[in-house]
Design a protein around this motif. Structure first.
Motif, mmCIF file in Angstrom:
data_model
loop_
_atom_site.group_PDB
_atom_site.id
_atom_site.type_symbol
_atom_site.label_atom_id
_atom_site.label_comp_id
_atom_site.label_asym_id
_atom_site.label_seq_id
_atom_site.Cartn_x
_atom_site.Cartn_y
_atom_site.Cartn_z
ATOM 1 N N GLY A 1 -3.304 -2.339 -15.119
ATOM 2 C CA GLY A 1 -2.969 -1.875 -16.213
ATOM 3 C C GLY A 1 -3.338 -0.446 -16.418
ATOM 4 O O GLY A 1 -3.563 0.367 -15.655
ATOM 5 N N THR A 2 -3.564 -0.029 -17.923
ATOM 6 C CA THR A 2 -3.868 1.283 -18.231
ATOM 7 C C THR A 2 -5.291 1.789 -17.728
ATOM 8 O O THR A 2 -5.440 2.786 -17.340
ATOM 9 C CB THR A 2 -3.822 1.577 -19.633
ATOM 10 N N ARG A 3 -6.075 0.778 -17.548
ATOM 11 C CA ARG A 3 -7.325 1.181 -16.935
ATOM 12 C C ARG A 3 -7.267 1.791 -15.204
ATOM 13 O O ARG A 3 -8.126 2.397 -14.951
ATOM 14 C CB ARG A 3 -8.308 -0.008 -16.759
ATOM 15 N N HIS A 4 -6.169 1.203 -14.656
ATOM 16 C CA HIS A 4 -5.843 1.717 -13.355
ATOM 17 C C HIS A 4 -5.018 2.584 -13.004
ATOM 18 O O HIS A 4 -4.534 3.043 -11.981
ATOM 19 C CB HIS A 4 -5.314 0.303 -12.611
ATOM 20 N N GLY A 5 -4.355 3.056 -14.127
ATOM 21 C CA GLY A 5 -3.399 4.309 -14.088
ATOM 22 C C GLY A 5 -1.969 4.108 -14.318
ATOM 23 O O GLY A 5 -1.112 4.745 -14.190
ATOM 24 N N VAL A 6 -1.729 2.569 -14.549
ATOM 25 C CA VAL A 6 -0.269 2.087 -14.687
ATOM 26 C C VAL A 6 0.430 2.711 -16.254
ATOM 27 O O VAL A 6 -0.297 2.617 -17.211
ATOM 28 C CB VAL A 6 -0.226 0.815 -14.638
ATOM 29 N N LYS A 7 1.648 3.359 -16.275
ATOM 30 C CA LYS A 7 2.184 3.864 -17.176
ATOM 31 C C LYS A 7 3.380 3.027 -17.540
ATOM 32 O O LYS A 7 4.072 2.495 -16.696
ATOM 33 C CB LYS A 7 2.266 5.310 -17.018
ATOM 34 N N LEU A 8 3.729 3.071 -18.960
ATOM 35 C CA LEU A 8 4.878 2.314 -19.278
ATOM 36 C C LEU A 8 6.219 3.085 -18.605
ATOM 37 O O LEU A 8 6.553 4.247 -18.700
ATOM 38 C CB LEU A 8 5.058 2.429 -20.926
ATOM 39 N N GLY A 9 7.077 2.333 -18.133
ATOM 40 C CA GLY A 9 8.145 2.741 -17.573
ATOM 41 C C GLY A 9 7.984 3.152 -15.924
ATOM 42 O O GLY A 9 9.139 3.619 -15.513
ATOM 43 N N ALA A 10 6.939 2.923 -15.334
ATOM 44 C CA ALA A 10 6.792 3.175 -14.044
ATOM 45 C C ALA A 10 7.604 2.364 -13.089
ATOM 46 O O ALA A 10 7.802 1.009 -13.352
ATOM 47 C CB ALA A 10 5.319 3.024 -13.652
ATOM 48 N N PRO A 11 8.210 2.819 -12.204
ATOM 49 C CA PRO A 11 9.122 1.975 -11.148
ATOM 50 C C PRO A 11 7.813 0.946 -10.275
ATOM 51 O O PRO A 11 6.724 1.602 -9.824
ATOM 52 C CB PRO A 11 9.476 2.907 -10.238
ATOM 53 N N VAL A 12 8.574 -0.105 -9.894
ATOM 54 C CA VAL A 12 7.628 -0.940 -9.154
ATOM 55 C C VAL A 12 8.405 -1.285 -7.913
ATOM 56 O O VAL A 12 9.787 -1.538 -8.050
ATOM 57 C CB VAL A 12 7.476 -2.127 -9.838
ATOM 58 N N VAL A 13 7.974 -1.319 -6.575
ATOM 59 C CA VAL A 13 8.468 -1.145 -5.349
ATOM 60 C C VAL A 13 7.863 -2.135 -4.483
ATOM 61 O O VAL A 13 6.700 -2.464 -4.622
ATOM 62 C CB VAL A 13 8.647 0.471 -4.831
ATOM 63 N N THR A 14 8.629 -2.653 -3.557
ATOM 64 C CA THR A 14 8.096 -3.431 -2.376
ATOM 65 C C THR A 14 8.621 -2.581 -1.068
ATOM 66 O O THR A 14 9.109 -1.687 -1.279
ATOM 67 C CB THR A 14 8.529 -4.765 -2.490
ATOM 68 N N GLU A 15 8.040 -3.177 -0.090
ATOM 69 C CA GLU A 15 8.388 -2.539 1.180
ATOM 70 C C GLU A 15 9.888 -2.765 1.834
ATOM 71 O O GLU A 15 10.664 -2.024 2.463
ATOM 72 C CB GLU A 15 7.598 -2.824 2.503
ATOM 73 N N GLN A 16 10.658 -3.793 0.986
ATOM 74 C CA GLN A 16 12.092 -3.773 0.971
ATOM 75 C C GLN A 16 12.841 -2.743 0.104
ATOM 76 O O GLN A 16 14.115 -2.400 0.446
ATOM 77 C CB GLN A 16 12.336 -5.099 0.666
ATOM 78 N N GLY A 17 12.277 -2.500 -1.065
ATOM 79 C CA GLY A 17 13.163 -1.780 -2.101
ATOM 80 C C GLY A 17 12.396 -1.844 -3.466
ATOM 81 O O GLY A 17 11.524 -2.292 -3.606
ATOM 82 N N LEU A 18 13.413 -1.515 -4.309
ATOM 83 C CA LEU A 18 13.071 -1.416 -5.833
ATOM 84 C C LEU A 18 12.767 -2.814 -6.301
ATOM 85 O O LEU A 18 13.968 -3.607 -6.110
ATOM 86 C CB LEU A 18 14.032 -0.718 -6.698
ATOM 87 N N LEU A 19 11.870 -3.098 -6.947
ATOM 88 C CA LEU A 19 11.661 -4.610 -7.733
ATOM 89 C C LEU A 19 11.829 -4.320 -9.173
ATOM 90 O O LEU A 19 12.510 -5.485 -9.836
ATOM 91 C CB LEU A 19 10.143 -4.831 -7.277
ATOM 92 N N GLY A 20 11.557 -3.547 -9.942
ATOM 93 C CA GLY A 20 11.651 -3.193 -11.211
ATOM 94 C C GLY A 20 11.203 -2.381 -11.940
ATOM 95 O O GLY A 20 10.909 -1.248 -11.274
ATOM 96 N N GLN A 21 10.631 -2.357 -12.995
ATOM 97 C CA GLN A 21 10.046 -1.514 -13.919
ATOM 98 C C GLN A 21 8.999 -1.937 -14.962
ATOM 99 O O GLN A 21 9.271 -3.075 -15.501
ATOM 100 C CB GLN A 21 11.292 -0.538 -14.708
ATOM 101 N N VAL A 22 7.846 -1.117 -14.957
ATOM 102 C CA VAL A 22 6.821 -1.535 -15.992
ATOM 103 C C VAL A 22 7.550 -1.782 -17.420
ATOM 104 O O VAL A 22 7.815 -0.369 -17.805
ATOM 105 C CB VAL A 22 5.729 -0.742 -15.962
ATOM 106 N N SER A 23 7.516 -2.654 -18.127
ATOM 107 C CA SER A 23 7.979 -2.834 -19.558
ATOM 108 C C SER A 23 7.006 -2.864 -20.552
ATOM 109 O O SER A 23 7.147 -2.499 -21.762
ATOM 110 C CB SER A 23 9.015 -3.839 -19.788
ATOM 111 N N ARG A 24 5.829 -3.169 -20.501
ATOM 112 C CA ARG A 24 4.555 -3.443 -21.090
ATOM 113 C C ARG A 24 3.265 -3.159 -20.459
ATOM 114 O O ARG A 24 3.180 -3.674 -19.427
ATOM 115 C CB ARG A 24 4.735 -4.785 -21.785
ATOM 116 N N VAL A 25 2.442 -2.593 -21.110
ATOM 117 C CA VAL A 25 1.167 -1.883 -20.345
ATOM 118 C C VAL A 25 -0.056 -2.722 -21.192
ATOM 119 O O VAL A 25 0.169 -2.454 -22.539
ATOM 120 C CB VAL A 25 1.169 -0.720 -20.119
ATOM 121 N N PHE A 26 -1.140 -3.475 -20.601
ATOM 122 C CA PHE A 26 -2.157 -3.657 -21.329
ATOM 123 C C PHE A 26 -3.360 -2.854 -20.511
ATOM 124 O O PHE A 26 -3.061 -1.954 -19.538
ATOM 125 C CB PHE A 26 -2.146 -5.259 -21.403
#
Length: 322
Positions: free
Chosen positions: A144-169
């Motif tokens: 979450g925000t304590r670890h530096g995650v920001k709203l709207g950040a892309p999320v990926v795996t080794e295969q490709g794009l997984l999604g997008q951060v839509s809510r952050v706690f």
């Protein structure tokens, strides 16, 4: 009155004499047999002749031992079978666990290699669970925000794009998957460079590539990657692969269906990208600001009025750099 046997039965030597005679004969036979083995053949013949009698005498004992051995063997085999089944179950669970650990280890190695290849910093995270809403495609990660995650950040795996951060706690974040119906990503066809936007479809495993003209150079099997035009996703991230192209003459755009390259529901470890595009000045505005800050660069003398000012009607504009 003294009793005495009839004369008919008073024949031969006495009992003591017979005893002494037989004892002496037995001792003599023992001595002779021990030195010369003269009675070996006799013993063999007698043993062969008495073997059936011995077997008949041992039949009751063998029957009792056989019945007891049957029940003890059955009980022993039952216990051994139970033990072997338990061991087989433990070994099967251990083998599955080892296979899972091997797959997870290989996945982590690929994620580490991907993290080293990415040109932007990233935060490793793990998917904890899916959201309870059956009408959305979202998961929750343990960063979450304590670890530096920001709203709207892309999320990926080794295969490709997984999604997008839509809510952050504080300690968790919610990630909207590519297949969510409200998700849209600017992309381009890697082979032909055609730009478009890919949307999550009504089905959970299909993406919809929209706004592609009928004459565009796209075909089944083309790979789709992020274009980077939105300033949110880095350019070049694998997104999907075209599985169906339907060109209908009575419509302006082709109907194109795609399959995500990432296994959206079977991933555990992911990377959250810390991708930010700095705001850059338009080139004309940058030149105006440079002339305003350095009078000598414009060729004007310091005493001339207006030589160190930019045209007030031409204010510097900002745009996102890619």
């Amino acid at each position: 009155m003294q009793y005495s046997p009839p004369p008919l039965f008073k024949q031969g030597p006495s009992a003591l004499a017979r005893l002494i005679c037989f004892v002496a004969l037995a001792i003599g036979l023992l001595v002779v047999d021990s030195h010369y083995n003269t009675l070996e053949r006799v013993r063999a013949v007698v043993g062969t002749a008495l073997y059936p009698v011995q077997r008949m005498m041992l039949l009751p004992r063998d029957a009792i031992l056989g019945v007891a051995g049957f029940f003890s063997t059955e009980s022993q085999l039952t216990g051994e079978n139970r033990t072997l089944r338990e061991q087989n179950l433990e070994l099967s669970v251990q083998a599955q666990r080892n296979n899972q650990l091997m797959v997870e280890n290989e996945h982590l190695r690929q994620m580490l290699a991907l993290r080293e290849r990415l040109p932007v910093p990233s935060i490793p995270a793990e998917i904890e669970y899916d959201t309870r809403d059956p009408f959305t495609q979202r998961v929750v990660i343990d960063r979450g925000t304590r670890h530096g995650v920001k709203l709207g950040a892309p999320v990926v795996t080794e295969q490709g794009l997984l999604g997008q951060v839509s809510r952050v706690f504080l300690l968790q974040s919610e990630v909207t998957l590519l297949t969510d119906k409200e998700q849209a990503v600017p992309v381009q066809v890697t082979r032909s460079g055609v730009h478009s936007v890919i949307y999550g479809g009504m089905r959970g495993d299909v993406l919809d590539l929209r706004f592609i003209p009928l004459s565009a150079d796209v075909k089944v099997g083309d790979e789709i990657a992020t274009s980077g035009l939105d300033g949110i996703y880095p350019a070049g991230l694998p997104v999907a692969r075209i599985t169906k192209v339907d060109r209908v003459s009575d419509t302006a755009f082709a109907r194109i269906l795609c399959q995500p390259v990432a296994n959206l529901r079977s991933q555990r470890q992911v990377l959250v990208l810390q991708y930010t595009t700095p705001l850059a000045l338009h080139p004309d505005a940058a030149a105006d600001l440079a002339r305003a800050s350095d009078p000598s660069a414009s060729g004007e003398k310091p005493g001339q009025k207006g030589a160190t000012r930019a045209d007030p009607k031409r204010a510097p504009t900002l745009r996102k750099g890619h």
